[in-house]
Design a protein around this motif. Structure first.
Motif, mmCIF file in Angstrom:
data_model
loop_
_atom_site.group_PDB
_atom_site.id
_atom_site.type_symbol
_atom_site.label_atom_id
_atom_site.label_comp_id
_atom_site.label_asym_id
_atom_site.label_seq_id
_atom_site.Cartn_x
_atom_site.Cartn_y
_atom_site.Cartn_z
ATOM 1 N N UNK A 154 0.823 -1.201 0.000
ATOM 2 C CA UNK A 154 0.000 0.000 0.000
ATOM 3 C C UNK A 154 0.859 1.254 0.000
ATOM 4 N N UNK A 155 1.942 1.268 0.818
ATOM 5 C CA UNK A 155 2.845 2.409 0.846
ATOM 6 C C UNK A 155 3.526 2.588 -0.501
ATOM 7 N N UNK A 156 3.852 1.471 -1.141
ATOM 8 C CA UNK A 156 4.553 1.530 -2.413
ATOM 9 C C UNK A 156 3.783 2.249 -3.507
ATOM 10 N N UNK A 157 2.461 2.234 -3.421
ATOM 11 C CA UNK A 157 1.666 2.922 -4.447
ATOM 12 C C UNK A 157 1.906 4.430 -4.419
ATOM 13 N N UNK A 158 2.364 4.961 -3.270
ATOM 14 C CA UNK A 158 2.650 6.395 -3.171
ATOM 15 C C UNK A 158 3.880 6.785 -3.977
ATOM 16 N N UNK A 159 4.733 5.793 -4.269
ATOM 17 C CA UNK A 159 5.987 6.072 -4.962
ATOM 18 C C UNK A 159 6.151 5.181 -6.192
#
Length: 367
Positions: A188-193
């Motif tokens: 989920x965090x990876x979608x921000x980057x």
């Protein structure tokens, strides 16, 4: 046996804080554990009872210049009632060390100095007049201490090489490193980057001695080989505005993301491809230890435990952006792997850490 600790960490007064938990853990081995903390009156911190035999006291000073005076007053109030069976422990060899040294002399009791900062590193003294005074002070306090705990072999060797004559050899006890067992949602965090093919992580207070601008300049060189790479900077501090201006000057505003202070970094360690540490000096390097325990490769300036942790292949001279860029690109290429964490370099067993720390305090009383 009773302990009087002198410190500066106001998190001690925050319910559930790691600092408070450590104090309570220490107190299980002593009759009483008291800690005096440098703080201003405006912080609204008073006397706090953390457990049946653990107390925290704020100096409640109207000015920072009165920290030492108020700490001596509070310490004297405790010690003069019954000065036997006490040991004083100071958080540093500077202002808190001066308080400990004076109280120990006044009441004829032993004191211990803890050192978390590489204060003999020339960059430390160059930073400010206050730091130069602190080095002068430390050189005079350490020979009087009954025990000295340092967090790294680097600090121990710097004291020995500086010719500071101490009553006993400094003892290395690393900072305890907390590992999270939580299953974090890295995807989920990876979608921000998702716009970045590679992520370079910087975790640091944004202060001059951390030299985060050097990391940004090194990143500007890295993107020549990895144009789709990005940098994530976690931390806050007085230099944040200047650092953001620097990213604008270098045309990196879309590639360098400031995410502020993060309470949990495990997701970032798992998401990133490399941790870049550009500090001018470190006593230990907690972030380096956390990153390696999470399996994240590290590139660092030659500070703290960097050499012991990752080896010279991944360590650069301080303030050398070309070297940092070269080694970061090498890690991103996947051509070389880092060594496993050396045994004994990182302490991640809290109970074992507490036992070792308590034993150091008890040794002071026996001297």
């Amino acid at each position: 046996m009773k302990i009087l600790a002198i410190g500066t960490d106001r998190q001690l007064f925050t319910p559930g804080s790691q600092v408070g938990k450590r104090a309570v853990a220490y107190s299980r081995f002593f009759e009483q554990y008291h800690q005096v903390v440098f703080a201003l009156k405006k912080h609204n911190l008073g006397e706090t009872k953390l457990s049946d035999n653990t107390w925290a006291y704020s100096t409640g000073s109207t000015s920072r210049f009165l920290y030492i005076v108020e700490a001596v007053r509070l310490g004297s109030k405790l010690l003069k009632q019954n000065p036997s069976e006490w040991v004083i422990s100071a958080q540093d060899p500077f202002e808190t060390g001066l308080v400990a040294c004076w109280l120990a002399w006044r009441y004829k009791i032993p004191f211990q100095i803890q050192i978390h900062t590489d204060f003999l590193n020339p960059y430390f003294a160059r930073q400010s007049l206050l730091n130069r005074i602190r080095v002068w002070l430390a050189r005079r306090i350490l020979p009087r201490a009954d025990g000295i705990r340092v967090v790294s072999e680097r600090i121990k060797q710097s004291i020995i090489q500086a010719g500071i004559k101490t009553k006993s050899e400094p003892v290395v006890l690393p900072i305890v490193v907390n590992q999270s067992d939580q299953a974090n949602d890295t995807e989920s965090l990876g979608t921000n980057y998702s716009q970045f093919s590679k992520i370079i992580l910087v975790v640091s207070r944004l202060e001059p001695e951390k030299n985060v601008g050097l990391a940004i300049k090194a990143f500007d060189l890295v993107i020549k080989d990895y144009p789709q790479a990005g940098m994530v900077i976690a931390g806050v501090g007085s230099a944040e505005g200047k650092l953001k201006d620097l990213t604008g000057q270098l045309g990196l505003k879309d590639k360098v993301i400031f995410v502020g202070q993060q309470s949990g970094l495990e997701e970032f360690y798992r998401l990133a491809d490399v941790l870049l540490n550009p500090s001018n000096y470190e006593g230990y390097g907690l972030v380096l230890a956390e990153a390696r325990l999470a399996g994240l490769p590290v590139v660092s300036t030659d500070v703290g435990i960097a050499q012991e942790l990752v080896g010279s292949e991944f360590v650069c001279p301080v303030d050398n952006q070309d070297c940092l860029a070269e080694k970061t690109s090498l890690v991103l290429s996947g051509q070389i792997n880092q060594q496993s964490v050396p045994a004994g370099l990182i302490e991640n067993d809290f109970d074992r850490y507490v036992e070792k720390y308590v034993n150091l305090l008890k040794q002071c009383l026996s001297r």
